[in-house]
Every structure is written in structure tokens, then in C-alpha cells.
Scaffold this motif. Sequence first.
Motif, PDB file in Angstrom:
ATOM      1  N   ASP A  56       0.850  -1.196   0.000  1.00  0.00           N
ATOM      2  CA  ASP A  56       0.000   0.000   0.000  1.00  0.00           C
ATOM      3  C   ASP A  56       0.887   1.248   0.000  1.00  0.00           C
ATOM      4  O   ASP A  56       0.952   1.986   0.977  1.00  0.00           O
ATOM      5  N   ARG A  96       2.927   4.501  -2.586  1.00  0.00           N
ATOM      6  CA  ARG A  96       2.760   5.342  -3.785  1.00  0.00           C
ATOM      7  C   ARG A  96       3.119   4.589  -5.058  1.00  0.00           C
ATOM      8  O   ARG A  96       2.534   4.818  -6.105  1.00  0.00           O
ATOM      9  N   GLU A 105      -2.108   5.181   0.623  1.00  0.00           N
ATOM     10  CA  GLU A 105      -2.450   5.175  -0.801  1.00  0.00           C
ATOM     11  C   GLU A 105      -3.824   4.516  -1.038  1.00  0.00           C
ATOM     12  O   GLU A 105      -4.580   4.961  -1.890  1.00  0.00           O
ATOM     13  N   MET A 122      -6.929   6.204  -2.952  1.00  0.00           N
ATOM     14  CA  MET A 122      -7.554   5.573  -4.110  1.00  0.00           C
ATOM     15  C   MET A 122      -9.039   5.289  -3.857  1.00  0.00           C
ATOM     16  O   MET A 122      -9.842   5.331  -4.783  1.00  0.00           O
ATOM     17  N   ARG A 147      -1.932  13.406 -10.448  1.00  0.00           N
ATOM     18  CA  ARG A 147      -0.843  13.041  -9.519  1.00  0.00           C
ATOM     19  C   ARG A 147      -0.339  11.626  -9.819  1.00  0.00           C
ATOM     20  O   ARG A 147       0.876  11.390  -9.895  1.00  0.00           O
ATOM     21  N   VAL A 148      -1.289  10.712 -10.044  1.00  0.00           N
ATOM     22  CA  VAL A 148      -0.926   9.319 -10.332  1.00  0.00           C
ATOM     23  C   VAL A 148      -0.097   9.234 -11.618  1.00  0.00           C
ATOM     24  O   VAL A 148       0.925   8.542 -11.670  1.00  0.00           O
ATOM     25  N   LEU A 158       3.386  10.740 -10.959  1.00  0.00           N
ATOM     26  CA  LEU A 158       4.221   9.901 -10.081  1.00  0.00           C
ATOM     27  C   LEU A 158       4.986   8.844 -10.876  1.00  0.00           C
ATOM     28  O   LEU A 158       6.078   8.442 -10.498  1.00  0.00           O
ATOM     29  N   GLU A 159       4.372   8.402 -11.986  1.00  0.00           N
ATOM     30  CA  GLU A 159       5.016   7.351 -12.784  1.00  0.00           C
ATOM     31  C   GLU A 159       6.143   7.875 -13.655  1.00  0.00           C
ATOM     32  O   GLU A 159       6.937   7.103 -14.176  1.00  0.00           O
ATOM     33  N   ARG A 165       8.706   9.977 -12.877  1.00  0.00           N
ATOM     34  CA  ARG A 165      10.024   9.965 -12.215  1.00  0.00           C
ATOM     35  C   ARG A 165       9.893   9.319 -10.859  1.00  0.00           C
ATOM     36  O   ARG A 165       8.828   9.389 -10.238  1.00  0.00           O
ATOM     37  N   GLU A 191       8.119  13.172  -5.970  1.00  0.00           N
ATOM     38  CA  GLU A 191       6.847  12.658  -5.457  1.00  0.00           C
ATOM     39  C   GLU A 191       6.189  13.665  -4.514  1.00  0.00           C
ATOM     40  O   GLU A 191       4.999  13.947  -4.632  1.00  0.00           O
ATOM     41  N   THR A 228       2.793  15.858  -5.270  1.00  0.00           N
ATOM     42  CA  THR A 228       1.663  15.766  -4.339  1.00  0.00           C
ATOM     43  C   THR A 228       1.252  17.172  -3.864  1.00  0.00           C
ATOM     44  O   THR A 228       0.061  17.518  -3.891  1.00  0.00           O
TER      45      THR A 228
END
Lengths: 276, 117
Positions: A221, A223, B6, B10, B74-75, B78-79, B81, B87, B91
Amino acid sequence: MTEQIIEKIEKIEKKHGKKETVRSSIVLKVYRANRRAGESVHYNSIEVPVQRWTTVLDALLYAKAYKDKSIAIRYSCRMASCGSCGMKINGIPRLACYTKVSELEGSTITVEPLANFPHIRDLVTDFSQFFSHHRDMRPYIQNDEADIKDRAKLSEFMQSPEDLDKFLQFSYCIKCGLCYSACPTVATDTKFPGPQALSQAYRYFIDNRDAAGKERENIVDDRHGIWRCHFAGSCSSVCPKGVDPALGIQLLRGHLLGFSKNEKKVADLRERPKRD
Amino acid sequence: MAMLRESQIMKIHYITGIAALFVVAVHILMRLIIPFSLSLEYENVIANYHNIPYVVLLESILVLIAIHGFNGLRVILLELRQSKAWEDGVTILTIVAMMAVIAYGTRTIIVANGSGF
């Protein structure tokens, strides 16, 4: 569930075996590169005689034995048990020992190293990051009730066939890395554990001998954890052992969201018969 | 930096997404009560802003879509870098942008309603 897995494997085999073509020879187009030695990427085309039962690994070993000894390949068991010979065959991650040349279309077969793994040489890739993600999931039973230090106290867990069915298919994983190579999220996010590690997290999470469910929930769980899965499903379609990592990920997500309650009762230890 | 787990974020993401579908559907249906071009005329739009249940609907659309959309952004970011600074930056940036959009949208609703500013 076991029957379903067998059916699934048969279905995959049927799908791959449908267009079986018998040829007397094929051309292997082998990816060659040795970056450490300053060698750039190029492909070597090697003609190899084949039989109906020749696998891609057989063809590669023939090429290595009689045409070019310098081809770097990793392999071991030749029977889809060790998971060493994973490579991209005609663009799809497959086990070379489990793919017959007669199943593949065309007379030229392209073999390349697995994507999403750091490249070492030719068809060999570095699995350290992949194994590190697997290790992070603590892929072993954790239970304080089970005393493994004192041999005299060693005992068995009581587990029903239904309990076993919950995780059995995930325990067939041979860590070949094909799912990791096919995963689109791993391609962009290096911290993402990948389908293999996440499905193993579920495998131990749902195992009623394990009592560290919460700890594993905390690990995934994150990021860059389980929530970054896009559910492309490519991991499940390339698995040579019929494991469905995408299913494991979704089931674990359900538990994290509280949709499916983990009603797992940690298995009792069987009482040891008293000895006089 | 992590105030919420997280899975909690979600869960909010999925709930706001589903709720946004519902409120946007109601919003579109409200446009169909009268001919569409007529519903966008100045007097009718202002009249909508004076209708308190409709104001609540508009505010909920604004809040739900801002939360869902900015978390989606944001999601994606985040992918791109993987570093702690990136991060945390992403955020903070998305939370600030989300609050700014909600504040500006709420201000518009209040002004059109004629109850402030």
C-alpha cells in the motif's frame, strides 16, 4: 481451481499449437550487444535445421554449438521449471525451452532479451532488481505460533483443500520474469514491484498459515505499490505456468479497499501426539 | 509527507469518480428540461445560480471532479520519475492546484448567486 488452471493451460497450448508448421530449417535473428565491451546493438541471422519438436532453446543451443560460440544465453532445466530462459521471441516474452519453432509463424524467428530488465549481454538480462522486489514482499510464512527453532516442538498446520485453493495457482510461479517484462507499468516506474512480486504478496497474504497479513498490506500500500497497476492484463497472458498475476493484484486490492474482508482464520497447529 | 495511505486516497478517487458520474448526469439532464440553447441564456443561467439545490449540485460537481481529476494527474506524474523530491513536489502541487480550482469555482458560484463579494 486446479481444474480451471489445467483448462487454462490447455487452452493456451491449443491457441499456440493451432498453427503448427513443419519446416526443415529456420533463420534465427539473434539480438547481439555487449555494452560493457562497447559493442553496439545488431542482429545476427543464423540458419538452423529444425525438427517438428525443436524448441527455440534447442535452436539457439544448436546455433551456439555449431555456428557462433559467443552467443550469450541463460538456461538450465529445459523443461519450463527453472524460469531461466525467458526472452522475447518474435516480440512476445516467452520461455525459449517451452516454445516450439513449429508454433511460430514465418521462417524467421527473432530472439531478443527481456524488456524492463537491465541488459547484460546478448540475451542475458540482470534479474537483481526483480528478485529484490520479490524479496521485499517477504515471500515466506510468518507465524509466531510455529516454532521452527526447537525441533522437538515442530508441528503441522491444519489446512483444508479450500484454504489451499485460495493460493495454489500463485504458488506455481517460477520467477521467470515474463510478466515483469510484459508489464507496461514496470516500463515507466522502476519502483513498481511488478506483477510477480504483487501476486506473491497475495499468495502469502491469503495463505492461512501466515499471520503477517497487515505487514504485507503496509508493504504494497505505497505510492509505487499495488495501486499503480493499470490492469493491462499482459502479465497473465504471457505466464507460461498459467498463473494469473492480474487476478492476484485485483483480489489484494479488494482486500485493501475493504470490499472483500480477509476472513482468514490463522490455521491452528495440529496437536502433537504424546510419546511415552 | 504521507497523511493518507495510498489505499485511502484511491478509495476517495474511486468514490469521487462514481459520484461525479451521477452528479454530471443530473446536471446534463437539467439542461434538457428546456431547449438546450435556451438553457444557456444569461437569465436562465443566473436563475440556476439562485436555485440553492442546483448551487449545491454545481458545487459538488466542482469538488468531486477537482479531487478525482487532480489525483488522476498526480498518479500519472508519479510514474514519470521516481524520487522523493519529485513525489512530494507533485503531491503538494496537485493539492494546491486542486484547492485553487475549488476556491475559484466556489467564488464564481457565490458571485453568480449574488450572496457575496
